[in-house]
Motif scaffolding. Structure first.
Motif, PDB file in Angstrom:
ATOM      1  N   LEU A 202      -0.508  -6.292  -4.994  1.00  0.00           N
ATOM      2  CA  LEU A 202      -1.274  -6.202  -3.750  1.00  0.00           C
ATOM      3  C   LEU A 202      -2.456  -7.168  -3.780  1.00  0.00           C
ATOM      4  O   LEU A 202      -2.704  -7.896  -2.812  1.00  0.00           O
ATOM      5  CB  LEU A 202      -1.763  -4.761  -3.540  1.00  0.00           C
ATOM      6  CG  LEU A 202      -2.650  -4.521  -2.312  1.00  0.00           C
ATOM      7  CD1 LEU A 202      -1.909  -4.886  -1.029  1.00  0.00           C
ATOM      8  CD2 LEU A 202      -3.114  -3.065  -2.273  1.00  0.00           C
ATOM      9  N   TRP A 203      -3.163  -7.199  -4.879  1.00  0.00           N
ATOM     10  CA  TRP A 203      -4.307  -8.110  -5.030  1.00  0.00           C
ATOM     11  C   TRP A 203      -3.849  -9.572  -4.949  1.00  0.00           C
ATOM     12  O   TRP A 203      -4.529 -10.417  -4.372  1.00  0.00           O
ATOM     13  CB  TRP A 203      -5.000  -7.855  -6.363  1.00  0.00           C
ATOM     14  CG  TRP A 203      -6.087  -8.834  -6.680  1.00  0.00           C
ATOM     15  CD1 TRP A 203      -7.385  -8.810  -6.248  1.00  0.00           C
ATOM     16  CD2 TRP A 203      -5.965 -10.015  -7.492  1.00  0.00           C
ATOM     17  NE1 TRP A 203      -8.084  -9.878  -6.742  1.00  0.00           N
ATOM     18  CE2 TRP A 203      -7.234 -10.644  -7.516  1.00  0.00           C
ATOM     19  CE3 TRP A 203      -4.925 -10.596  -8.208  1.00  0.00           C
ATOM     20  CZ2 TRP A 203      -7.470 -11.826  -8.208  1.00  0.00           C
ATOM     21  CZ3 TRP A 203      -5.152 -11.771  -8.898  1.00  0.00           C
ATOM     22  CH2 TRP A 203      -6.414 -12.369  -8.898  1.00  0.00           C
TER      23      TRP A 203
ATOM     24  N   LEU B 288       2.230   1.894  -3.429  1.00  0.00           N
ATOM     25  CA  LEU B 288       1.268   2.549  -4.324  1.00  0.00           C
ATOM     26  C   LEU B 288       1.149   4.041  -4.019  1.00  0.00           C
ATOM     27  O   LEU B 288       1.061   4.863  -4.948  1.00  0.00           O
ATOM     28  CB  LEU B 288      -0.098   1.874  -4.198  1.00  0.00           C
ATOM     29  CG  LEU B 288      -0.234   0.494  -4.855  1.00  0.00           C
ATOM     30  CD1 LEU B 288      -1.570  -0.142  -4.486  1.00  0.00           C
ATOM     31  CD2 LEU B 288      -0.104   0.597  -6.366  1.00  0.00           C
TER      32      LEU B 288
ATOM     33  N   VAL C 189       0.837  -1.199   0.000  1.00  0.00           N
ATOM     34  CA  VAL C 189       0.000   0.000   0.000  1.00  0.00           C
ATOM     35  C   VAL C 189       0.878   1.257   0.000  1.00  0.00           C
ATOM     36  O   VAL C 189       0.616   2.224  -0.733  1.00  0.00           O
ATOM     37  CB  VAL C 189      -0.951   0.000   1.223  1.00  0.00           C
ATOM     38  CG1 VAL C 189      -1.633   1.363   1.367  1.00  0.00           C
ATOM     39  CG2 VAL C 189      -1.998  -1.099   1.077  1.00  0.00           C
TER      40      VAL C 189
ATOM     41  N   ALA D 254      -0.701  -2.471  -7.992  1.00  0.00           N
ATOM     42  CA  ALA D 254      -2.070  -2.880  -7.661  1.00  0.00           C
ATOM     43  C   ALA D 254      -2.259  -4.384  -7.857  1.00  0.00           C
ATOM     44  O   ALA D 254      -2.902  -5.051  -7.042  1.00  0.00           O
ATOM     45  CB  ALA D 254      -3.060  -2.094  -8.524  1.00  0.00           C
TER      46      ALA D 254
ATOM     47  N   LEU E 114       2.125   1.873 -11.268  1.00  0.00           N
ATOM     48  CA  LEU E 114       0.866   1.938 -10.529  1.00  0.00           C
ATOM     49  C   LEU E 114       0.036   0.674 -10.778  1.00  0.00           C
ATOM     50  O   LEU E 114      -0.500   0.076  -9.835  1.00  0.00           O
ATOM     51  CB  LEU E 114       0.078   3.181 -10.954  1.00  0.00           C
ATOM     52  CG  LEU E 114      -1.202   3.472 -10.160  1.00  0.00           C
ATOM     53  CD1 LEU E 114      -0.867   3.847  -8.722  1.00  0.00           C
ATOM     54  CD2 LEU E 114      -1.994   4.596 -10.829  1.00  0.00           C
ATOM     55  N   MET E 115      -0.045   0.258 -12.024  1.00  0.00           N
ATOM     56  CA  MET E 115      -0.797  -0.953 -12.368  1.00  0.00           C
ATOM     57  C   MET E 115      -0.126  -2.194 -11.788  1.00  0.00           C
ATOM     58  O   MET E 115      -0.792  -3.074 -11.217  1.00  0.00           O
ATOM     59  CB  MET E 115      -0.897  -1.082 -13.898  1.00  0.00           C
ATOM     60  CG  MET E 115      -1.633  -2.323 -14.372  1.00  0.00           C
ATOM     61  SD  MET E 115      -1.717  -2.405 -16.175  1.00  0.00           S
ATOM     62  CE  MET E 115       0.027  -2.603 -16.595  1.00  0.00           C
TER      63      MET E 115
END
Length: 396
Positions: A183-184, A88, A85, A180, A176-177
Motif C-alpha cells: 500500500l505504501w 489489510l 486497504v 502494508a 499484514l506486513m
C-alpha cells in the motif's frame, strides 16, 4: 483526474509494478504448506480444508469485476489503493478469527482479503497497457510471470519455514506486513486515467457485455486460466501430496518448491525470447505441448506408485515453465482484444480466475487421492481449452 507524465525511473517502476500482480498469489500460497496442520487443528476433511484456498479464489474472482468501474471513475491508482486497504482489513479479520479459533470467520477473512488483493492483478494490467509503449508490452507481459515465480515460490518456501519452525498462524502476520508495504509503495506510480467515466450500472453492464462478446478475449482468458489453474490446484493439492504420499515435512515441501521457482523463472526468460522470434499463437502451442508432457509424467508417477520427490517436483517445475508461456501469451492477446483496456483487463482476470477457482473446487471432490485428483483436473482443463482454441481456428 489528469494523467501525469511517464515516470522517470521507468525500469524501477516496471519491476515494482509487476510485483503487484502477485499480491493475491502470495496471500493464497503462503498458507498452503500449513494445510495439513490446519486440517489437523480444526479436524477437517480434505475437501473442507481446501476451502481455505477455494474461498479465497471465490473472493478473488468477484473482485476482478469491482475495479474496472472504480478505475474508470476515480483512477487506476485510487482503485488499487482501495483494494489494498480492503486486503489489510481482511487480514485483520483472519487474525481475529485465529484469536477466537473459529474456522468460519477465518474463511470470511480470506474472502475479504481476496476481494482487496484482486485490485493488484486487474489494475496492474491496466497500467501496463496504458503507460507502456506498445513495443514494450510484450516484454512486460513476459516478465509478469516472473512476479508469480518469485512471489508464489518464495511465499510457499517462507510459509513452510514459518509453519515448521514457528506456527502456521505466523503466516497471517507476514501478510499484514506485506500488505502494508505494498500500500505504501503505490506512491511511486503516476495516474494514467485521462477521461473519467462515471459509475453507472447500465454502463458497467454494457462494457462487460462487450468484453464477453469478444470470443478472442474469452478464449485467451481461458488460456491464461490454464496457468492459474495449474498454480492454484498445485497450491491446494501439493501440500497433501507431499505430506501423504511423499512423506515430506512442511519445511521440506517449501524447500522442494524451490524447483518450481526455477521452472517459473526459466519460463519467464524463455517466453521473452520466444515472443521476439515467434507469433503469440506458436508460443501458446509450445506451452500446451509442454504441459501435456507434464501431465503424462505425473500419470506415470501415479501408475507405478513412485514416492520420488525429485520426479514429482521436476515434473511440476516443468508444468510451471510451460504454463508461463500460456500466461504471457494469453494475457497479451486477451488484455488487448477490445479498445476498453480497463474492461478487457478486468474481464480477462475474471474469466481466468473463475476457471482456476472451478478447477480447485472440482479437484477437491473428484477423488480422495490428491495426486490422482491433480492429474485428472489438469487433463480436463487441457482438453477443454485446446479444444476451444482449435474450434476458434477452424471458425476463422
Amino acid at each position: 483526474m489528469k494523467a501525469n507524465a511517464k515516470p522517470k525511473n521507468s525500469v524501477f517502476n516496471l519491476i515494482w509494478l509487476l510485483s503487484y500482480i502477485s499480491i493475491a498469489s502470495v496471500s493464497a500460497a503462503i498458507i498452503t504448506p500449513a494445510l495439513p496442520a490446519i486440517q489437523a487443528h480444526y479436524t477437517l476433511s480434505l475437501g473442507a480444508v481446501e476451502w481455505i484456498v477455494s474461498a479465497f479464489l471465490i473472493g478473488y474472482v468477484i473482485g476482478q469485476l469491482i475495479y474496472a468501474p472504480l478505475a474508470n471513475q476515480y483512477g487506476r491508482l485510487k482503485a488499487l489503493r482501495i483494494g489494498l486497504v480492503i486486503n489489510l482489513l481482511g487480514v485483520v479479520v483472519c487474525l481475529i478469527a485465529l484469536r477466537c479459533e473459529v474456522y468460519c470467520i477465518l474463511i470470511i477473512g480470506r474472502v475479504l482479503t481476496a476481494l482487496g488483493a484482486a485490485s493488484g492483478l486487474a489494475c496492474t494490467f491496466m497500467l501496463i497497457n496504458e503507460w507502456l509503449p506498445e513495443s514494450q508490452r510484450k516484454t512486460a507481459m513476459s516478465y509478469s510471470v516472473l512476479s508469480f515465480a518469485l512471489g508464489v515460490g518464495l511465499a510457499v518456501m517462507l510459509g513452510g519455514v514459518i509453519t515448521e519452525y514457528w506456527n502456521w498462524q505466523g503466516c497471517f502476520w507476514f501478510l499484514l506486513m506485506h500488505g502494508a508495504i505494498m500500500l505504501w509503495g503505490t506512491k511511486v506510480f503516476s495516474e494514467t486515467l485521462t477521461t473519467p467515466k462515471p459509475i453507472h450500472p447500465m454502463t458497467i453492464l454494457r462494457d462487460y457485455s462487450a468484453a464477453l462478446a469478444s470470443s478472442k478475449l474469452v478464449i485467451f482468458s481461458l488460456v491464461v486460466g490454464c496457468c492459474s489453474a495449474i498454480s492454484y490446484c498445485f497450491s491446494a493439492a501439493g501440500p497433501q501430496i507431499s505430506h501423504d504420499l511423499l512423506q515430506l515435512s512442511a519445511a521440506q515441501y517449501g524447500y522442494w518448491n524451490g524447483l518450481n521457482i526455477v521452472g517459473m523463472l526459466c519460463g519467464g526468460f524463455l517466453v521473452k525470447e520466444l515472443l521476439t522470434r515467434f507469433s503469440v499463437n506458436w508460443v501458446i502451442t509450445i506451452g500446451f505441448l509442454g504441459v501435456a508432457l507434464g501431465i503424462v509424467s505425473l500419470l506415470l508417477l501415479w501408475m507405478i506408485g513412485s514416492h520420488s520427490a525429485l520426479w514429482f517436483f521436476l515434473t511440476t517445475a516443468g508444468l510451471y515453465l510451460f504454463s508461463s508461456l500460456l500466461f504471457s501469451g494469453g494475457s497479451l492477446v486477451a488484455s488487448n482484444a477490445i479498445p476498453d483496456k480497463a474492461s478487457a483487463s478486468s474481464m480477462m482476470s475474471f474469466v481466468n480466475m473463475c476457471f482456476a477457482t472451478a478447477a480447485v473446487i472440482l479437484m477437491g471432490y473428484l477423488v480422495t487421492n490428491p495426486l490422482l485428483g491433480f492429474i485428472l483436473i489438469l487433463g480436463f482443463i487441457w482438453l477443454l481449452v485446446v479444444g476451444l482454441l482449435c474450434k476458434q481456428k477452424v471458425a476463422q
